[in-house]
Design an enzyme around this catalytic site. Structure first.
Site, PDB file in Angstrom:
ATOM      1  CB  ALA A 277      10.344  11.764  43.458  1.00  0.00           C
ATOM      2  CD  GLU A 281       4.576  10.147  37.487  1.00  0.00           C
ATOM      3  OE1 GLU A 281       5.533   9.480  37.923  1.00  0.00           O
ATOM      4  OE2 GLU A 281       4.516  11.378  37.585  1.00  0.00           O
ATOM      5  CG  ASP A 323       9.476   3.692  -7.053  1.00  0.00           C
ATOM      6  OD1 ASP A 323       9.787   2.499  -7.127  1.00  0.00           O
ATOM      7  OD2 ASP A 323       8.341   4.108  -6.746  1.00  0.00           O
ATOM      8  CG  ASP A 654       4.750   5.740  -8.064  1.00  0.00           C
ATOM      9  OD1 ASP A 654       4.642   4.522  -8.280  1.00  0.00           O
ATOM     10  OD2 ASP A 654       5.482   6.488  -8.743  1.00  0.00           O
ATOM     11  CG  ASP A 658       4.330   0.523  -6.208  1.00  0.00           C
ATOM     12  OD1 ASP A 658       4.829  -0.525  -6.649  1.00  0.00           O
ATOM     13  OD2 ASP A 658       4.524   1.638  -6.710  1.00  0.00           O
ATOM     14  CD  GLU A 723      14.501  13.454  42.539  1.00  0.00           C
ATOM     15  OE1 GLU A 723      13.401  12.902  42.716  1.00  0.00           O
ATOM     16  OE2 GLU A 723      14.767  14.115  41.509  1.00  0.00           O
ATOM     17  CB  THR A 751      13.819  17.057  37.648  1.00  0.00           C
ATOM     18  OG1 THR A 751      12.885  16.312  38.408  1.00  0.00           O
ATOM     19  CG2 THR A 751      14.872  17.658  38.525  1.00  0.00           C
ATOM     20  CG  ASP A 752       9.700  14.045  36.016  1.00  0.00           C
ATOM     21  OD1 ASP A 752      10.887  13.835  35.703  1.00  0.00           O
ATOM     22  OD2 ASP A 752       8.959  13.216  36.558  1.00  0.00           O
TER      23      ASP A 752
HETATM   24  P1  ATP Z   1      10.213   3.883 -11.501  1.00  0.00           P
HETATM   25  O1  ATP Z   1       9.778   2.510 -11.151  1.00  0.00           O
HETATM   26  O2  ATP Z   1      11.618   4.170 -11.242  1.00  0.00           O
HETATM   27  O3  ATP Z   1       9.305   4.980 -11.060  1.00  0.00           O
HETATM   28  P2  ATP Z   1       9.529   3.919 -14.288  1.00  0.00           P
HETATM   29  O4  ATP Z   1       8.663   5.112 -14.304  1.00  0.00           O
HETATM   30  O5  ATP Z   1      10.589   3.834 -15.305  1.00  0.00           O
HETATM   31  O6  ATP Z   1      10.286   3.805 -13.029  1.00  0.00           O
HETATM   32  P3  ATP Z   1       7.313   2.377 -15.033  1.00  0.00           P
HETATM   33  O7  ATP Z   1       6.456   3.582 -14.939  1.00  0.00           O
HETATM   34  O8  ATP Z   1       6.832   1.073 -14.543  1.00  0.00           O
HETATM   35  O9  ATP Z   1       8.652   2.618 -14.323  1.00  0.00           O
HETATM   36  O10 ATP Z   1       7.717   2.251 -16.552  1.00  0.00           O
HETATM   37  C1  ATP Z   1       8.336   1.116 -17.034  1.00  0.00           C
HETATM   38  C2  ATP Z   1       8.585   1.244 -18.523  1.00  0.00           C
HETATM   39  O11 ATP Z   1       7.349   1.364 -19.205  1.00  0.00           O
HETATM   40  C3  ATP Z   1       9.378   2.479 -18.883  1.00  0.00           C
HETATM   41  O12 ATP Z   1      10.740   2.236 -18.895  1.00  0.00           O
HETATM   42  C4  ATP Z   1       8.877   2.778 -20.281  1.00  0.00           C
HETATM   43  O13 ATP Z   1       9.596   2.046 -21.240  1.00  0.00           O
HETATM   44  C5  ATP Z   1       7.455   2.285 -20.262  1.00  0.00           C
HETATM   45  N1  ATP Z   1       6.520   3.387 -20.020  1.00  0.00           N
HETATM   46  C6  ATP Z   1       6.538   4.291 -19.037  1.00  0.00           C
HETATM   47  N2  ATP Z   1       5.519   5.146 -19.125  1.00  0.00           N
HETATM   48  C7  ATP Z   1       4.816   4.789 -20.210  1.00  0.00           C
HETATM   49  C8  ATP Z   1       3.633   5.279 -20.842  1.00  0.00           C
HETATM   50  N3  ATP Z   1       2.953   6.307 -20.370  1.00  0.00           N
HETATM   51  N4  ATP Z   1       3.213   4.650 -21.947  1.00  0.00           N
HETATM   52  C9  ATP Z   1       3.881   3.597 -22.435  1.00  0.00           C
HETATM   53  N5  ATP Z   1       4.978   3.098 -21.907  1.00  0.00           N
HETATM   54  C10 ATP Z   1       5.466   3.668 -20.808  1.00  0.00           C
END
Ligand code: ATP
Length: 929
Positions: A277, A281, A323, A654, A658, A723, A751-752
């Site tokens: 008891a 465990e 982001d 994303d 990253d 207990e 109880t458990d």
């Molecule tokens: P977060 O980091 O908040 O997701 P974000 O999408 O603004 O932001 P990035 O995708 O790194 O960050 O974009 C950085 C910059 O690059 C943007 O502010 C824009 O000026 C330029 N950019 C974004 N997408 C494109 C693209 N497809 N082609 C060319 N330049 C782009």
């Protein structure tokens, strides 16, 4: 082997084409070749799980105890002990099975997807449904789902380190290689389990599942890490400690009992029962159940936990670094402003519908106003800008039954929409002006360039030329421009003009618009853009000396629920930080709107961050709310600085780059929709809706799970202390066994059993997100819990002793005395279960019926207890006798004090706490940072 054949014979052999398989064929092949997955090790079968419940030492001791009693002729005791062992096993099994299901569910939710072309159409399907002959699209960050032969590539580089250990990505090509080329050198093949590091491409699948070369390495995403959590570890230790202490005490008392004249068998059984008891465990298992069930609730709130231990971390999060695009904002971009030929125009229209006008006039408003004049879509400056915007672009626009839809990156799609408003349709442009090469976008370069041949040109100076179109962050594009397209001519770009453009950028960014710049460069005949794709000519050599064509400003509205979520974080003592690749001014404007950036907070850009020494940065880091124009690598620095200061950091991400930050953060959070496979694999949690608000819900769930686990553990502790104390004091003080061994086992079982399960589903209470984050250094069992354990355990003991004295005074037989103590303890523990719905709030303020599971659990337990007391057969087994109505009344009244006294204490401390809290709120609105 496919590497030594040209593409058409590969298609022939695999009976497929550019258009991919048709769905029926794919289905047939799926049957023929099987699913694209690895045969997993045999799953723990239900039977095994059940058997594993009986493997603990304590259960073994109980079984031995029952054998000993059987041998000594105590058949009833033996049977009852075995029965309780069996019941305990069933209960443990049910709990673990539920937790197991929850984890299985996660596994199926995180299984990866692939983009295939079937019947000429792109679609996403689960990777497990891929078959040989399928055409797949590959892009940066994708985990390659099967072995495949490359049929098209734009700068495609694949990270094969998972196979070869070589960390430099391999450039892939489409050409055939001579037979006999070693596996590592077959650069026209990609292998399951590797990842796209750069560029994009198309490939035809040659082998799936167990047939892939390195199949055993794939399928990372579908795995859920189940390593033990710090909590489980510390509970293990705690359990061992209590276990040792209990055995010493129980052995001492049992021996003493024998000296005092109790029969040795009684003392033996009783000692075993009491030890069982008192030793917690089942704790680690129950914690797993708590985590598992919590994780299932989190799925409903769009958070998939990939590593069970991180649920604990989640609840302790101090800082959330998020982001911007898509997480804090909706990622539904609309171009609202254009800057061309030295003037700013507004663009009207809603969403992705390609209808709208270009207007010169009142820029305060977004719609057409009196006095506005329209600029025709045929204006040459507008056309040159938008032609580049549409061609240097990988997204597209579709008209479906329920409206206009986009495919690809919303930033790019907004440009396709704007171009369409000027009559420039992307699909048509792509056909007429094919792309010959490209330099893809990356968060580091912040630009993208394509090379298109403008055969039957748009009717201007670009006709019949090979043209490079660039788009990207304004400072990057402007930095590579030496000319400007102005008044129908290409002119030199003077420093004054650059200044004027930079001011325009600032003005647009101030209105929280995402600003992008555009440029182009015509090339002479003879220039071969393929040499850029192959890396022979470096990108800088072509992305220079360009002609500036204009700017776009696009709106990305904040997600509606985010503002409230950020406020919740603030109340909960969690700081929100925005980390974005976007412009400082745009980022600050949005951060201010969302309540992230406050008066005395700082905004840092990537280059400012570069110029700070570690020490200088650490001094500032707590005040920085926005990081703009940063590279993924900067995220690591932010995490390190915050962790050094002792904060628990959650970080979103994303992209492929990253991944290191997601790993380094205490809580790495990947995006389910827009995130790459690589980022998901590096994360501890995936957001299925990419929404910041879901992180906050997950934190709340994380805190709740921790609170519930803590509460049911302390509940168990209070009961066990009670207990042990009762028996100890009764033996020492009155030389009486107040509870029989089987009764103790029964109490332990119920109880458990049900109440902790019910406590683990207690919903979050209102105070959960009003407290500071938990200090991770602080263990689960603090002085507060020990005090509660001793206090409530002591109270139950006092109640039992009152019953004991009453029974002795009334001269009741020992059976009756034991039945009364037995019933009292069970009832008192049921009242106690209600106490542990919350360690600070009254059950009535939580709502008495908000945890129905507990009500059912308690009612079931009481019915069982009534049966044990009144059903003759069970009376025989448990040594009980019937109790009268008035005896029940007295026992009930006594037992209820367990609940009433705790309610009173909660009321008194609650008043004190709220006075303290008011002071705290007055002094500082941010408790921690
Ligand atoms: P977060 O980091 O908040 O997701 P974000 O999408 O603004 O932001 P990035 O995708 O790194 O960050 O974009 C950085 C910059 O690059 C943007 O502010 C824009 O000026 C330029 N950019 C974004 N997408 C494109 C693209 N497809 N082609 C060319 N330049 C782009």
């Amino acid at each position: 082997m496919y590497y030594d054949q040209d593409i058409s014979s590969v298609f022939g052999e695999l009976r497929t084409s550019e258009k991919g398989l048709n769905p029926e064929d794919a289905e047939k092949r799926l049957e023929e070749y099987g699913r694209n997955e690895l045969k997993e090790k045999e799953e723990a079968s239900i039977f095994k799980l059940f058997i594993s419940q009986f493997k603990s030492i304590l259960i073994l001791i109980l079984v031995i105890a029952s054998i000993v009693s059987a041998l000594l002729g105590e058949a009833v005791d033996a049977a009852v002990i075995l029965f309780t062992v069996f019941l305990a096993g069933v209960l443990g099994f049910v709990q673990e099975y539920r937790a197991e299901r929850a984890i299985e569910l996660l596994k199926s939710l995180t299984s990866p997807e692939a983009t295939v072309i079937r019947n000429g159409n792109e679609k996403k399907i689960p990777s497990t449904e891929l078959v040989p002959g399928d055409i797949i699209l590959l892009q940066t960050g994708d985990r390659i789902p099967a072995d495949a032969r490359i049929i098209e590539e734009y700068n495609l580089k694949v990270d094969e380190s998972s196979l070869t250990g070589e960390s430099v990505p391999v450039q892939k090509v489409t050409d055939a290689f001579p037979s006999g080329t070693s596996e590592a050198d077959r650069k026209n093949m990609v292998y399951a389990g590797t990842a796209v590091a750069y560029g994009r491409g198309k490939a035809v699948i040659t082998a799936t599942g167990m047939k892939t070369s390195f199949g055993e390495l794939a399928g990372l995403l579908g795995t859920i890490e189940r390593s033990r959590t710090p909590l489980q570890e510390s509970l293990d230790k705690f359990g061992r400690w209590i276990g040792a202490a209990t055995i010493v005490i129980v052995a001492f008392v049992a021996v003493l009992g024998v000296f005092l004249g109790f029969p040795p068998l009684d003392m033996f059984l009783w000692g075993v029962a009491l030890a069982v008891a008192a030793i917690p465990e089942a704790l680690p298992a129950v914690v797993t159940v708590g985590l598992g069930l919590g994780v299932r609730r989190m799925v409903k709130r769009h958070a998939l936990v990939r590593k069970l231990p991180s649920v604990e971390t989640l609840g302790a999060t101090d800082v959330i670094c998020s982001d911007k695009t898509g997480t804090l904002t909706q990622n539904k971009m609309t171009v609202e402003r254009l800057y061309v030929n030295g003037q700013t125009l507004k663009v009207t229209g809603v969403g992705y519908n390609p209808e709208g006008e270009f207007l010169k006039g009142d820029l305060e408003k977004n719609s057409r106003e009196d006095g506005d004049t329209e600029v025709s879509g045929n204006d040459i400056h507008l056309r040159v800008l938008l032609l580049g915007a549409a061609l240097c672009n990988d997204s597209n626009l579709y008209n479906e039954e329920d409206g206009w839809k986009i495919r690809g990156d919303p930033t790019e799609a907004a440009l396709v929409v704007a171009a369409a408003k000027a009559g420039l349709e992307k699909t048509e442009l792509d056909l007429n002006y094919p792309r010959l090469a490209e330099i893809p976008f990356s968060s580091e370069s912040k630009r993208m360039t394509t090379f298109n041949r403008l055969e039957d040109g748009p009717g201007n100076f670009l006709d019949s030329r090979l043209v490079a179109f660039s788009k990207g962050a304004p400072e990057v594009i402007l930095g590579s421009c030496t000319k400007i397209f102005l008044d129908g001519e290409i002119k030199a770009l003077t420093p004054e003009m650059k200044q004027e453009i930079s001011e325009q950028v600032k003005e647009l960014a101030d209105q929280a618009l995402r600003v992008m710049a555009f440029s182009f460069r015509p090339f002479e005949e003879g220039f071969s853009p393929e040499r850029v794709s192959s890396g022979e000519i470096p990108a800088e050599k072509v992305e220079e000396d360009m002609v500036f064509s204009g700017l776009t400003g696009m709106r990305d509205p904040p997600r509606e629920e985010v503002k409230a979520a950020i406020r919740t974080c603030e109340d909960a003592g969690i700081k929100t930080v925005m980390i974005t690749g976007d412009h400082k001014i745009t980022a600050s404007a949005i951060a201010r709107e969302l309540g992230i950036l406050k008066e005395n907070d700082l905004t840092l850009t990537g280059s400012e961050l570069n110029s700070l020494e570690d020490k200088e940065f650490e001094d500032k880091v707590e005040r920085v709310s926005v990081y703009a124009r940063v590279y993924p690598a900067h995220k690591l620095r932010v995490i390190e600085a915050l962790q050094k200061k002792g904060y628990v950091v959650a970080m979103t991400g994303d992209g492929v780059n990253d991944a290191p930050a997601l790993k380094a953060a205490d809580m790495g959070i990947a995006m389910g929709i827009t995130g790459t496979d690589v980022s998901k694999e590096a994360s501890s949690m995936i957001l299925t809706d990419d929404n910041f608000a879901s992180i906050v819900s997950a934190v709340e769930e994380g805190r709740n799970i921790f609170k519930n686990i803590k509460n049911f553990i302390v509940y168990g502790l209070t009961c066990h202390i009670g207990e042990v104390l009762i028996v100890l004091i009764a033996i020492l003080g009155w030389q009486i066994l107040p509870l029989m061994a089987v009764q103790i086992l029964w109490i332990n079982l119920i109880t458990d059993g049900l109440p902790p399960m019910a406590l683990s589903v207690e919903p979050p209470d209102r105070g959960l997100m009003r407290q500071k984050p938990r200090n991770v250094e602080e263990g689960l069992i603090t002085r507060r819990e020990i005090t509660a354990g001793l206090g409530i355990g002591g109270l139950i003991t006092v109640q039992a002793l009152i019953v004991l004295v009453w029974a002795l005074d009334s001269g009741f037989p020992i059976n009756k005395l034991q039945t009364m103590v037995f019933t009292l303890v069970v009832l008192s523990e049921m009242f106690n279960a209600f106490n542990w719905r919350s360690d600070r709030y009254s059950v009535f303020s939580l709502g008495f019926f908000t945890n129905k599971a507990l009500i059912y659990a308690v009612l079931t337990t009481i019915v069982l207890q009534l049966m044990v007391v009144y059903v003759p057969f069970l009376q025989f087994a448990f040594g009980t006798v019937s109790l009268s109505f008035s005896e029940w009344g007295v026992i009930l009244a006594l037992a209820s004090t367990t609940f009433i006294s705790v309610e009173i204490i909660k009321y008194l401390t609650g008043r004190k706490d709220s006075r303290k809290n008011m002071n705290k709120v007055r002094h500082s609105s941010r408790p921690r940072l």
